[in-house]
Design a protein around this motif. Structure first.
Motif: not given
Length: 251
Positions: A189, A210, A212-214, A217, A223, A225-227
């Motif tokens: 972030k 990005t 990081y996961p959310t 996603p 923005e 998100s990814r694992y």
């Protein structure tokens, strides 16, 4: 195009190291799994090698020496593992703009009496454009991961534009494809902000990812998100089968 497929998994790779062609892509082809490569274009072009690797090369070749560099609170003990030493220096460099970061790395090399190779050593070398083009012809999607992999929030507005524009133009020139997506270097972030997002929009990008996961996603297409795949197959399966997602919902 249109609405995203529910419960879909998109496989992505960052940077453009040669081992992607050596190991990952043949397996993707065999299993008929599509993938996206986010290319650091200056790296693939042979203009530079990535600064985290410059740190690791120094750490691995420090011999039986303690390590010191500008900004360190004390000297890193020679008994620290390579990974511990690398983490300490790399974490510090993440806080710096490119010129200061480069000076820290140069001083690190001087302090252990080691020359910085002009080109990436074999272990750290990149794909070539020809390799990327051949994989693209077999279905690989290529998007941007900047030109030199800086921490974008440490750059001026013009430097941000230069990084995003140069990367996009190099992919289009070398591969002849439209570039719509961007992967934020480091991807936390603190590594992108409204200035970066606005620059992406201004330059015609349609989305950004990005590292990081959310729970949502796709809530912000700049923005996404990814694992992380994880360090073990068990960790990977927990990601793919939604165990990590469920555990996030329960927190």
């Amino acid at each position: 195009e249109g609405n995203p497929i529910k419960d879909a998994v998109v496989v992505t790779f960052d940077d453009g190291y040669h081992d992607f062609a050596d190991y990952a892509f043949p397996i993707l082809q065999e299993e008929r799994v599509p993938a996206v490569l986010f290319a650091t274009t200056g790296f693939i072009n042979g203009d530079l090698w990535l600064w985290p690797d410059q740190i690791m090369y120094a750490v691995e070749n420090r011999g039986n020496q303690s390590v010191s560099f500008p900004g360190a609170s004390g000297t890193l003990d020679k008994n620290l593992s390579d990974d511990e030493c690398w983490n300490y220096i790399a974490d510090f460099c993440l806080t710096l703009p490119p010129e200061e970061r480069n000076e820290v790395i140069c001083q690190l090399y001087r302090n252990i009496d080691l020359d910085i190779p002009n080109e990436a050593p074999d272990r750290f070398r990149s794909l070539s454009w020809q390799q990327v083009k051949e994989m693209q012809a077999l279905g690989l999607t290529v998007e941007s991961h900047s030109y030199s992999h800086p921490i974008l929030t440490k750059l001026t507005d013009q430097e941000i534009i230069n990084e995003l524009k140069k990367s996009k133009e190099m992919i289009q020139t070398n591969l002849g494809c439209k570039v719509e997506g961007f992967c934020y270097p480091n991807g936390m972030k603190s590594d992108f902000d409204f200035r970066v997002k606005n620059a992406l929009i201004e330059l015609g990008y349609s989305w950004g990812v990005t590292a990081y996961p959310t729970l949502s996603p796709l809530a912000d297409l700049f923005e996404i998100s990814r694992y992380n795949a994880g360090a073990s197959m068990e960790d990977f399966f927990k990601t793919v089968f939604g165990v990590k997602y469920l555990s996030m919902r329960l927190e």
